[in-house]
Design a protein around this motif. Structure first.
Motif, PDB file in Angstrom:
ATOM      1  N   UNK A 123       6.152   7.214   8.209  1.00  0.00           N
ATOM      2  CA  UNK A 123       7.006   6.030   8.074  1.00  0.00           C
ATOM      3  C   UNK A 123       7.843   6.242   6.821  1.00  0.00           C
ATOM      4  N   UNK A 124       9.137   6.331   7.018  1.00  0.00           N
ATOM      5  CA  UNK A 124      10.087   6.519   5.908  1.00  0.00           C
ATOM      6  C   UNK A 124       9.687   7.644   4.965  1.00  0.00           C
ATOM      7  N   UNK A 125       9.283   8.763   5.523  1.00  0.00           N
ATOM      8  CA  UNK A 125       8.977   9.935   4.720  1.00  0.00           C
ATOM      9  C   UNK A 125       7.572   9.978   4.143  1.00  0.00           C
ATOM     10  N   UNK A 126       6.805   8.926   4.327  1.00  0.00           N
ATOM     11  CA  UNK A 126       5.415   8.908   3.865  1.00  0.00           C
ATOM     12  C   UNK A 126       4.490   9.172   5.050  1.00  0.00           C
ATOM     13  N   UNK A 127       3.373   9.831   4.775  1.00  0.00           N
ATOM     14  CA  UNK A 127       2.410  10.181   5.827  1.00  0.00           C
ATOM     15  C   UNK A 127       1.193   9.267   5.703  1.00  0.00           C
ATOM     16  N   UNK A 128       0.813   8.685   6.829  1.00  0.00           N
ATOM     17  CA  UNK A 128      -0.326   7.768   6.885  1.00  0.00           C
ATOM     18  C   UNK A 128      -1.355   8.300   7.865  1.00  0.00           C
ATOM     19  N   UNK A 129      -2.627   8.221   7.471  1.00  0.00           N
ATOM     20  CA  UNK A 129      -3.737   8.649   8.325  1.00  0.00           C
ATOM     21  C   UNK A 129      -4.289   7.396   9.003  1.00  0.00           C
ATOM     22  N   UNK A 130      -4.115   7.315  10.311  1.00  0.00           N
ATOM     23  CA  UNK A 130      -4.375   6.080  11.046  1.00  0.00           C
ATOM     24  C   UNK A 130      -5.649   6.072  11.874  1.00  0.00           C
ATOM     25  N   UNK A 131      -6.397   7.167  11.899  1.00  0.00           N
ATOM     26  CA  UNK A 131      -7.559   7.220  12.794  1.00  0.00           C
ATOM     27  C   UNK A 131      -8.586   6.131  12.494  1.00  0.00           C
TER      28      UNK A 131
ATOM     29  N   UNK B 198       3.635  -5.708   5.186  1.00  0.00           N
ATOM     30  CA  UNK B 198       2.590  -5.011   5.947  1.00  0.00           C
ATOM     31  C   UNK B 198       2.363  -3.625   5.351  1.00  0.00           C
ATOM     32  N   UNK B 199       3.452  -2.944   5.040  1.00  0.00           N
ATOM     33  CA  UNK B 199       3.348  -1.614   4.451  1.00  0.00           C
ATOM     34  C   UNK B 199       2.688  -1.686   3.073  1.00  0.00           C
ATOM     35  N   UNK B 200       3.062  -2.653   2.279  1.00  0.00           N
ATOM     36  CA  UNK B 200       2.469  -2.809   0.944  1.00  0.00           C
ATOM     37  C   UNK B 200       0.973  -3.096   1.034  1.00  0.00           C
ATOM     38  N   UNK B 201       0.587  -3.856   2.029  1.00  0.00           N
ATOM     39  CA  UNK B 201      -0.818  -4.219   2.190  1.00  0.00           C
ATOM     40  C   UNK B 201      -1.688  -3.020   2.573  1.00  0.00           C
ATOM     41  N   UNK B 202      -1.199  -2.210   3.499  1.00  0.00           N
ATOM     42  CA  UNK B 202      -2.023  -1.137   4.046  1.00  0.00           C
ATOM     43  C   UNK B 202      -1.785   0.241   3.425  1.00  0.00           C
ATOM     44  N   UNK B 203      -0.675   0.442   2.736  1.00  0.00           N
ATOM     45  CA  UNK B 203      -0.371   1.755   2.168  1.00  0.00           C
ATOM     46  C   UNK B 203      -1.455   2.284   1.235  1.00  0.00           C
ATOM     47  N   UNK B 204      -2.004   1.455   0.337  1.00  0.00           N
ATOM     48  CA  UNK B 204      -3.027   2.004  -0.563  1.00  0.00           C
ATOM     49  C   UNK B 204      -4.231   2.602   0.172  1.00  0.00           C
ATOM     50  N   UNK B 205      -4.543   2.053   1.324  1.00  0.00           N
ATOM     51  CA  UNK B 205      -5.707   2.502   2.086  1.00  0.00           C
ATOM     52  C   UNK B 205      -5.369   3.666   3.038  1.00  0.00           C
ATOM     53  N   UNK B 206      -4.146   3.686   3.564  1.00  0.00           N
ATOM     54  CA  UNK B 206      -3.825   4.618   4.641  1.00  0.00           C
ATOM     55  C   UNK B 206      -2.879   5.760   4.270  1.00  0.00           C
ATOM     56  N   UNK B 207      -2.109   5.605   3.202  1.00  0.00           N
ATOM     57  CA  UNK B 207      -1.141   6.638   2.846  1.00  0.00           C
ATOM     58  C   UNK B 207      -1.857   7.837   2.241  1.00  0.00           C
ATOM     59  N   UNK B 208      -1.534   9.031   2.766  1.00  0.00           N
ATOM     60  CA  UNK B 208      -2.187  10.247   2.273  1.00  0.00           C
ATOM     61  C   UNK B 208      -1.198  11.224   1.655  1.00  0.00           C
ATOM     62  N   UNK B 209       0.084  10.942   1.732  1.00  0.00           N
ATOM     63  CA  UNK B 209       1.060  11.850   1.148  1.00  0.00           C
ATOM     64  C   UNK B 209       2.459  11.589   1.649  1.00  0.00           C
TER      65      UNK B 209
ATOM     66  N   UNK C  16       1.285  11.768  15.198  1.00  0.00           N
ATOM     67  CA  UNK C  16       1.916  13.054  14.946  1.00  0.00           C
ATOM     68  C   UNK C  16       3.430  13.002  14.855  1.00  0.00           C
ATOM     69  N   UNK C  17       3.989  11.801  14.891  1.00  0.00           N
ATOM     70  CA  UNK C  17       5.455  11.643  14.921  1.00  0.00           C
ATOM     71  C   UNK C  17       5.945  10.720  13.814  1.00  0.00           C
ATOM     72  N   UNK C  18       7.267  10.691  13.680  1.00  0.00           N
ATOM     73  CA  UNK C  18       7.894   9.728  12.788  1.00  0.00           C
ATOM     74  C   UNK C  18       7.961   8.401  13.532  1.00  0.00           C
ATOM     75  N   UNK C  19       7.238   7.419  13.028  1.00  0.00           N
ATOM     76  CA  UNK C  19       7.148   6.115  13.688  1.00  0.00           C
ATOM     77  C   UNK C  19       7.963   5.053  12.948  1.00  0.00           C
ATOM     78  N   UNK C  20       8.878   5.479  12.088  1.00  0.00           N
ATOM     79  CA  UNK C  20       9.641   4.532  11.264  1.00  0.00           C
ATOM     80  C   UNK C  20      10.362   3.487  12.110  1.00  0.00           C
TER      81      UNK C  20
END
Length: 84
Positions: free
Chosen positions: A24-32, A65-76, A50-54
């Protein structure tokens, strides 16, 4: 959390068993780990794994929503790739 991934590396994580990464917007999130919690259902996340879901993300979510979940899900982030 400063890991960098190529789009090819993200694409390899396109199922829950492989880690289910999305961009999402150049950031990678681990969603499993979030698939079963996603209010819109697991099917939607699995479809963009595996795709850009922006585009899909911003169609249904706002920045809070992104601010809420990014700390937990963003990996790079996505590494800039050389264009030939």
């Amino acid at each position: 959390m400063s890991d960098q991934f190529t789009t090819k590396q993200v694409a390899e994580h396109n199922t829950v068993d492989n880690g289910l990464y999305i961009i999402i917007d150049g950031s990678v999130y681990k969603m499993d780990s979030f698939v079963d919690e996603h209010p819109g259902g697991a099917k939607i996340l699995k479809r963009v794994g595996g795709k850009d879901a922006s585009k899909q993300f911003w169609k249904y979510h706002n920045e809070s929503v992104l601010k809420k979940y990014a700390p937990k899900l963003k990996i790079g982030s996505v590494k800039e790739e050389a264009k030939l």
